[in-house]
Design a protein around this motif. Structure first.
Motif, short mmCIF file in Angstrom:
data_model
loop_
_atom_site.label_atom_id
_atom_site.label_comp_id
_atom_site.label_asym_id
_atom_site.label_seq_id
_atom_site.Cartn_x
_atom_site.Cartn_y
_atom_site.Cartn_z
N ALA A 39 0.83 -1.21 0.00
CA ALA A 39 0.00 0.00 0.00
C ALA A 39 0.86 1.26 0.00
O ALA A 39 0.57 2.22 -0.72
CB ALA A 39 -0.93 -0.01 1.20
N LEU A 40 1.92 1.26 0.79
CA LEU A 40 2.83 2.42 0.80
C LEU A 40 3.54 2.58 -0.53
O LEU A 40 3.73 3.71 -1.02
CB LEU A 40 3.86 2.28 1.92
N LEU A 41 3.94 1.49 -1.13
CA LEU A 41 4.63 1.54 -2.41
C LEU A 41 3.71 2.07 -3.50
O LEU A 41 4.13 2.86 -4.35
CB LEU A 41 5.14 0.15 -2.78
N ALA A 42 2.46 1.65 -3.48
CA ALA A 42 1.51 2.11 -4.50
C ALA A 42 1.28 3.62 -4.40
O ALA A 42 1.08 4.28 -5.42
CB ALA A 42 0.18 1.36 -4.35
N GLY A 43 1.35 4.16 -3.21
CA GLY A 43 1.15 5.58 -3.03
C GLY A 43 2.34 6.44 -3.41
O GLY A 43 2.19 7.61 -3.73
N SER A 44 3.53 5.87 -3.39
CA SER A 44 4.73 6.66 -3.69
C SER A 44 5.65 5.91 -4.65
O SER A 44 6.84 5.78 -4.41
CB SER A 44 5.47 6.99 -2.39
N ILE A 45 5.09 5.44 -5.75
CA ILE A 45 5.86 4.64 -6.69
C ILE A 45 6.98 5.45 -7.34
O ILE A 45 8.03 4.91 -7.66
CB ILE A 45 4.94 4.01 -7.76
N ASP A 46 6.79 6.75 -7.52
CA ASP A 46 7.83 7.56 -8.16
C ASP A 46 9.10 7.63 -7.32
O ASP A 46 10.20 7.71 -7.85
CB ASP A 46 7.32 8.97 -8.47
N THR A 47 8.97 7.55 -6.01
CA THR A 47 10.13 7.60 -5.12
C THR A 47 10.94 6.32 -5.19
O THR A 47 12.17 6.34 -5.16
CB THR A 47 9.67 7.82 -3.66
N TYR A 48 10.26 5.19 -5.32
CA TYR A 48 10.93 3.89 -5.26
C TYR A 48 11.00 3.19 -6.60
O TYR A 48 11.32 2.00 -6.66
CB TYR A 48 10.19 2.99 -4.27
N ALA A 49 10.71 3.86 -7.69
CA ALA A 49 10.61 3.23 -9.00
C ALA A 49 11.92 2.54 -9.40
O ALA A 49 11.89 1.39 -9.89
CB ALA A 49 10.20 4.24 -10.05
#
Length: 73
Positions: A39-49
């Motif tokens: 859920a956290l990854l889906a919300g901030s995918i640009d940070t962790y892409a």
């Protein structure tokens, strides 16, 4: 997991019902365990892409290596 699915697709291997049950349990368990992180990854995918892409590439590379070793055996 990916190498097993690849072996089914490339080499025609079959899963028994017990193996399918284990596969479903594994996927469900991973989903439950990592649901907050997903859920956290889906919300901030640009940070962790970049990190996610490198991990996916590493997993795909390992699966290809495992399939190649299986063929060589």
């Amino acid at each position: 997991m990916a190498s097993r699915l690849g072996a089914m697709a490339l080499y025609g291997e079959r899963y028994t019902p017990v193996q399918w049950a284990g596969f479903v349990a594994l996927v469900a368990g991973l989903g439950i365990f990592f649901r907050d992180q997903i859920a956290l990854l889906a919300g901030s995918i640009d940070t962790y892409a970049l990190g996610v892409a490198l991990i996916a590439l590493a997993a795909a590379t390992w699966a290809c290596y495992a399939l190649a070793q299986k063929q060589l055996l």
